[in-house]
Design a protein around this motif. Sequence first.
Motif, short mmCIF file in Angstrom:
data_model
loop_
_atom_site.label_atom_id
_atom_site.label_comp_id
_atom_site.label_asym_id
_atom_site.label_seq_id
_atom_site.Cartn_x
_atom_site.Cartn_y
_atom_site.Cartn_z
N SER A 159 122.57 -0.85 7.78
CA SER A 159 123.94 -1.33 7.96
C SER A 159 124.93 -0.52 7.13
N VAL A 160 124.55 -0.26 5.87
CA VAL A 160 125.43 0.52 4.99
C VAL A 160 125.51 1.97 5.46
N LEU A 161 124.39 2.50 5.96
CA LEU A 161 124.38 3.86 6.48
C LEU A 161 125.37 3.99 7.65
N LYS A 162 125.41 2.98 8.51
CA LYS A 162 126.33 2.99 9.65
C LYS A 162 127.77 3.04 9.16
N LEU A 163 128.07 2.27 8.13
CA LEU A 163 129.42 2.26 7.56
C LEU A 163 129.74 3.60 6.91
N LEU A 164 128.76 4.17 6.23
CA LEU A 164 128.97 5.46 5.56
C LEU A 164 129.18 6.58 6.58
N VAL A 165 128.54 6.48 7.74
CA VAL A 165 128.74 7.48 8.80
C VAL A 165 130.20 7.52 9.21
N ILE A 166 130.82 6.34 9.36
CA ILE A 166 132.23 6.27 9.74
C ILE A 166 133.11 6.91 8.66
N VAL A 167 132.79 6.62 7.41
CA VAL A 167 133.55 7.22 6.30
C VAL A 167 133.44 8.74 6.35
N MET A 168 132.21 9.25 6.58
CA MET A 168 131.99 10.70 6.59
C MET A 168 132.65 11.36 7.80
N ILE A 169 132.80 10.62 8.91
CA ILE A 169 133.52 11.18 10.07
C ILE A 169 134.95 11.53 9.66
N PHE A 170 135.60 10.60 8.97
CA PHE A 170 136.97 10.85 8.53
C PHE A 170 137.03 11.90 7.41
N VAL A 171 136.03 11.88 6.51
CA VAL A 171 135.99 12.86 5.43
C VAL A 171 135.89 14.28 5.98
N GLU A 172 135.13 14.45 7.07
CA GLU A 172 134.97 15.79 7.65
C GLU A 172 136.07 16.12 8.65
N ALA A 173 136.63 15.10 9.32
CA ALA A 173 137.64 15.36 10.35
C ALA A 173 139.01 15.66 9.76
N ILE A 174 139.42 14.88 8.77
CA ILE A 174 140.79 15.01 8.23
C ILE A 174 141.06 16.40 7.66
N PRO A 175 140.17 16.96 6.78
CA PRO A 175 140.46 18.31 6.27
C PRO A 175 140.52 19.37 7.37
N GLN A 176 139.70 19.22 8.40
CA GLN A 176 139.71 20.21 9.48
C GLN A 176 141.00 20.12 10.29
N VAL A 177 141.42 18.89 10.62
CA VAL A 177 142.61 18.74 11.46
C VAL A 177 143.87 19.13 10.70
N PHE A 178 143.94 18.81 9.42
CA PHE A 178 145.13 19.14 8.65
C PHE A 178 145.08 20.54 8.05
N GLY A 179 144.06 21.33 8.41
CA GLY A 179 144.01 22.68 7.88
C GLY A 179 143.65 23.75 8.88
N TYR A 180 142.76 23.41 9.87
CA TYR A 180 142.19 24.46 10.70
C TYR A 180 142.22 24.17 12.20
N LEU A 181 142.33 22.89 12.58
CA LEU A 181 142.43 22.55 14.00
C LEU A 181 143.91 22.30 14.31
N VAL A 182 144.53 23.26 14.99
CA VAL A 182 145.98 23.27 15.17
C VAL A 182 146.37 22.65 16.51
N PRO A 183 147.23 21.62 16.50
CA PRO A 183 147.71 21.06 17.77
C PRO A 183 148.61 22.07 18.50
N SER A 184 148.64 21.99 19.81
CA SER A 184 149.51 22.87 20.59
C SER A 184 150.96 22.48 20.37
N ASP A 185 151.86 23.41 20.66
CA ASP A 185 153.29 23.14 20.46
C ASP A 185 153.76 21.99 21.35
N THR A 186 153.28 21.97 22.59
CA THR A 186 153.68 20.89 23.52
C THR A 186 153.21 19.54 23.01
N PHE A 187 151.99 19.48 22.52
CA PHE A 187 151.42 18.23 21.98
C PHE A 187 152.20 17.77 20.76
N THR A 188 152.58 18.72 19.90
CA THR A 188 153.35 18.38 18.70
C THR A 188 154.75 17.90 19.06
#
Length: 513
Positions: free
Chosen positions: A118-147
């Motif tokens: 159960s705790v592992l499942k919760l930690l997986v969700i935490v790690m999704i955001f831990v890995e996604a947020i730095p990538q999106v705010f640094g290396y995954l660039v939204p298109s101009d139209t989307f922005t």
Amino acid sequence: MDDEKPSLLYKVKPIGDRLPAVKRPEGHVHFRTKMMWVAVILVLYFVMSNVYVWGLDQSESLDIFAQYRTIMAGASGTILQLGIGPIVTASIIMQLFVGAKIIKLDLSNKKDKACYQSVLKLLVIVMIFVEAIPQVFGYLVPSDTFTDTFGSVGAKLLIILQLFVGSYLVFLFDEVISKWGIGSGISLFIAAGVSQAVFTGALNWYAVDNSSAMSLSNPPAGTIPKAIYVLMNTNSADMANGGYEMIFLGQPNPLIALIGTIVIFLIVVYLESSRIELPISHGNVRGARGKYPIKLMYASNIPVILMSALLANISMVCLLLYTNDFLSGIPFLGGNASIGFYEDGSTTASSGLAWYLSTPSGLTDWLLPILNPSSYGNDHTVLQNICHVAIYMAVMVLGSIMFAKFWVETTNLGAESVAKNIQRSGMQIPGFRREPRVLKRVLDRYIPTITILSGALIGLLAACADMIGTTGNATGTGLLLTVGIIIRFYEALGREQMMEMNPMMRGFFGGEE
């Protein structure tokens, strides 16, 4: 033991229990049903690997896990951008904490194991955001139209949401295969991705640069088509003056990589078939004898998956510390080239600690710069290249040993758990009393030693495979894992068919009655 306070994680368990999950089957799942679920999940996985992130500017974005892409079982620019990274990282954290006794859970106890899951499942969700947020705010660039449509922050949040959905679906897919199918979903996803990369790398007949006409300077990208094309369009003199070098060493997909792929395959098949067999007999049925196999590769391929994921996360942190606008300003750590130096637009370290921990990809990346630095130099001295290889091999071997020990204990493959399974199935080792403690003492002669040996072997093989190189940029570690996964999946099919024909064997293999 009864006087000990329960782990504090029991307070977090109710949150994990409320998260979407796959229900475990109440009874035995028939073999055909299991195979159906495996096939369905693999098809869905391939479909998701072709669903690109809505609003992402592919040309401006960087894949910070590029060198670990096949091992991460993801696809760059798709909703599977994170792959199995969050799941494996969460597993690493939980295993380290349990192994170091920081988290007091006895995984042989059903309640503690349920809390762990159960705790592992919760930690997986935490790690999704831990890995996604730095990538999106640094290396995954939204298109101009989307922005323009959703605003800068809104566009990035929508991309994070898509990555979350993709990653959590992968987690649920893994649960479906683990509970309703055969084997491990994570392992099958890795094998599927690597197999696709090897097949494409060997047989791709399109030119390296599709925007230009095919020529000797722009040959087919696949190993076999490239070799045929070069042989058909050059004479003996041209072959001697660079033709053979283009076929055997020329990127991408040199012939030496295909040869290395075949050699690695044969070595792993041989090691996977090596085992120690302990004689066992049924305590109540005279003449009923068998053998309990303890494989040389006892810890499976999981230690290398965990170690590769750990190195991928270290690489990500080093990249963020050097290139991220906020993190690069941290004193001593941020922007420190000794931790990792990255050239503009590159996600692979050029020097520093991150370079020494990075994967040497093929002979042209390390051996040729050592043997002939004047022609194949990589801006590093011969000594630095030797240290790179030595450090990488040492880290892979020692890390795999550590994770092998943790994995065996957390998956009930230790001597005590195996002894209980043998005793519960009515079997015993001839010449010894039918007691778990006696069986444990016998198994203690083999399992702890074979665990360390298997961890060291799998780590060494993975490191050597990476250094030889593979076709399709599948990485040596990915190929090594895939061969082991396929062999173990084949063995799991055999066990499932055996249990289907003889229900009494389910108790021995841990199946449901």
